[in-house]
Design an enzyme around this catalytic site. Structure first.
Site, PDB file in Angstrom:
ATOM      1  N   TRP A  10      -1.058 -24.250   9.205  1.00 35.14           N
ATOM      2  CA  TRP A  10      -0.837 -22.809   8.965  1.00 35.14           C
ATOM      3  C   TRP A  10       0.187 -22.205   9.906  1.00 35.14           C
ATOM      4  CZ3 TRP A  10      -6.637 -20.907   8.644  1.00 35.14           C
ATOM      5  CH2 TRP A  10      -7.237 -21.505   7.518  1.00 35.14           C
ATOM      6  N   GLU A 167       8.553 -35.649   8.806  1.00 34.55           N
ATOM      7  CA  GLU A 167       8.958 -34.320   8.365  1.00 34.55           C
ATOM      8  C   GLU A 167      10.445 -34.140   8.642  1.00 34.55           C
ATOM      9  OE1 GLU A 167       5.386 -31.433   8.247  1.00 34.55           O
ATOM     10  OE2 GLU A 167       6.241 -31.343  10.249  1.00 34.55           O
ATOM     11  N   SER A 213       8.639 -28.825   2.700  1.00 34.16           N
ATOM     12  CA  SER A 213       8.716 -28.201   1.374  1.00 34.16           C
ATOM     13  C   SER A 213       7.980 -29.006   0.307  1.00 34.16           C
ATOM     14  CB  SER A 213      10.185 -27.971   0.970  1.00 34.16           C
ATOM     15  OG  SER A 213      10.802 -27.079   1.872  1.00 34.16           O
ATOM     16  N   GLY A 234       3.091 -26.934   5.055  1.00 31.84           N
ATOM     17  CA  GLY A 234       3.231 -25.651   5.752  1.00 31.84           C
ATOM     18  C   GLY A 234       2.993 -24.508   4.778  1.00 31.84           C
ATOM     19  N   GLY A 235       4.082 -23.930   4.272  1.00 34.04           N
ATOM     20  CA  GLY A 235       4.009 -22.731   3.435  1.00 34.04           C
ATOM     21  C   GLY A 235       2.993 -22.809   2.304  1.00 34.04           C
TER      22      GLY A 235
HETATM   23  P1  13P Z   1       6.768 -26.406   4.832  1.00 34.60           P
HETATM   24  O1  13P Z   1       5.784 -27.077   3.916  1.00 34.60           O
HETATM   25  O2  13P Z   1       6.635 -24.918   4.874  1.00 34.60           O
HETATM   26  O3  13P Z   1       8.182 -26.877   4.564  1.00 34.60           O
HETATM   27  O4  13P Z   1       6.419 -26.883   6.328  1.00 34.60           O
HETATM   28  C1  13P Z   1       6.229 -28.227   6.588  1.00 34.60           C
HETATM   29  C2  13P Z   1       5.715 -28.373   7.957  1.00 34.60           C
HETATM   30  O5  13P Z   1       6.412 -28.101   8.923  1.00 34.60           O
HETATM   31  C3  13P Z   1       4.318 -28.787   8.113  1.00 34.60           C
HETATM   32  O6  13P Z   1       4.035 -29.130   9.424  1.00 34.60           O
END
Ligand code: 13P
Length: 250
Positions: A10, A167, A213, A234-235
């Site tokens: 989060w 990542e 993403s 993340g998002g």
């Molecule tokens: P997003 O899914 O928002 O691209 O972020 C990935 C992330 O950094 C998870 O640790």
């Protein structure tokens, strides 16, 4: 067989009310598909989220970081021992946002790995290259150095408590996702270097997650790759609907 794992990172989002209702909403629609689910809220809500997840066999909680120092006069820091005392299972270490915004080096991350493991926390170790490194074709060497510098001193017992999250920095929060081929290629490479150092049994047992993403519309093709064992989201982990859709993509 290695575990399939989905982690919701989060970051610095969700207050107390939002954190508890998001967890409750997701738990009320949990599919029984054998995927391990991990919530990673802010430090201040770890204890609350642990209590909400306690009665679920396959749901765990991760801290987003820990201090590289054991304890002492470090105002604002949170130690691995404190995190463990809240019955937290995992800690995310070496996230690119920590590396880039807080200048965390591989040396600092190694101290955090050691303290986490000695406090019986499992580590989700993040690695990932910049777009420039990929374009210069130095991304494999870069990922290898991130992993060898922070993990190659571990024993085989310890490596069993490590999950790696690949990542690519250029994919985090940008809407650009690594293609399934790019992600699979790097995950296979990571598994190969773990096998060369620790042996193929340990490499085969290690869950390697993709992050960057990852959304409901691309999760299925990513998770169907042989070396991709789940995601660090993340998002899309901030909404019940998208997180559950990703969870149903395995
Ligand atoms: P997003 O899914 O928002 O691209 O972020 C990935 C992330 O950094 C998870 O640790």
């Amino acid at each position: 067989m290695r575990k399939k794992i989905l982690v919701g990172n989060w970051k610095m989002n969700n207050n107390l009310k939002e954190s508890t209702s998001l967890v409750n909403d997701i738990l009320s629609e949990l599919p029984q598909n054998g995927v391990e689910l991990v919530f990673s809220p802010s430090f201040v809500f770890l204890h609350n989220v642990v209590k909400l997840c306690k009665s679920y066999d396959n749901v765990f909680v991760a801290a987003q970081d820990c201090s590289e120092i054991q304890n002492g006069a470090y105002t604002g820091d949170v130690s691995a021992e404190m995190i463990k005392s809240c019955d937290v299972n995992y800690v995310i270490l070496g996230h690119s946002e920590r590396r880039n915004k807080y200048a965390e080096t591989n040396y600092v991350i190694t101290q955090k790995v050691n303290l986490s493991l000695s406090n019986n926390l499992k580590v989700i170790l993040c690695c990932g290259e910049t777009l420039e490194q990929r374009e210069k074709k130095v991304h494999f060497n870069f990922i290898k150095s991130q992993i060898s510098d922070t993990l190659f001193h571990l024993t085989t017992d310890q490596i069993n408590n490590i999950i790696i999250a690949y990542e690519p920095i250029w994919a985090i929060g940008t809407g650009l996702t690594a293609s399934k081929e790019q992600a699979q290629e790097m995950h296979a490479f990571i598994r190969k270097i773990i096998a060369e150092k620790f042996g193929s049994i340990f490499a085969d047992n290690m869950s390697i997650l993709y992050g960057g993403s990852c959304k409901p519309n691309n999760a299925k093709e990513l998770f169907s790759q042989v070396d991709i064992d789940g995601g660090l989201i993340g998002g899309a982990s901030l909404s019940k609907q998208s997180f559950i859709e990703i969870l149903n993509s395995f």
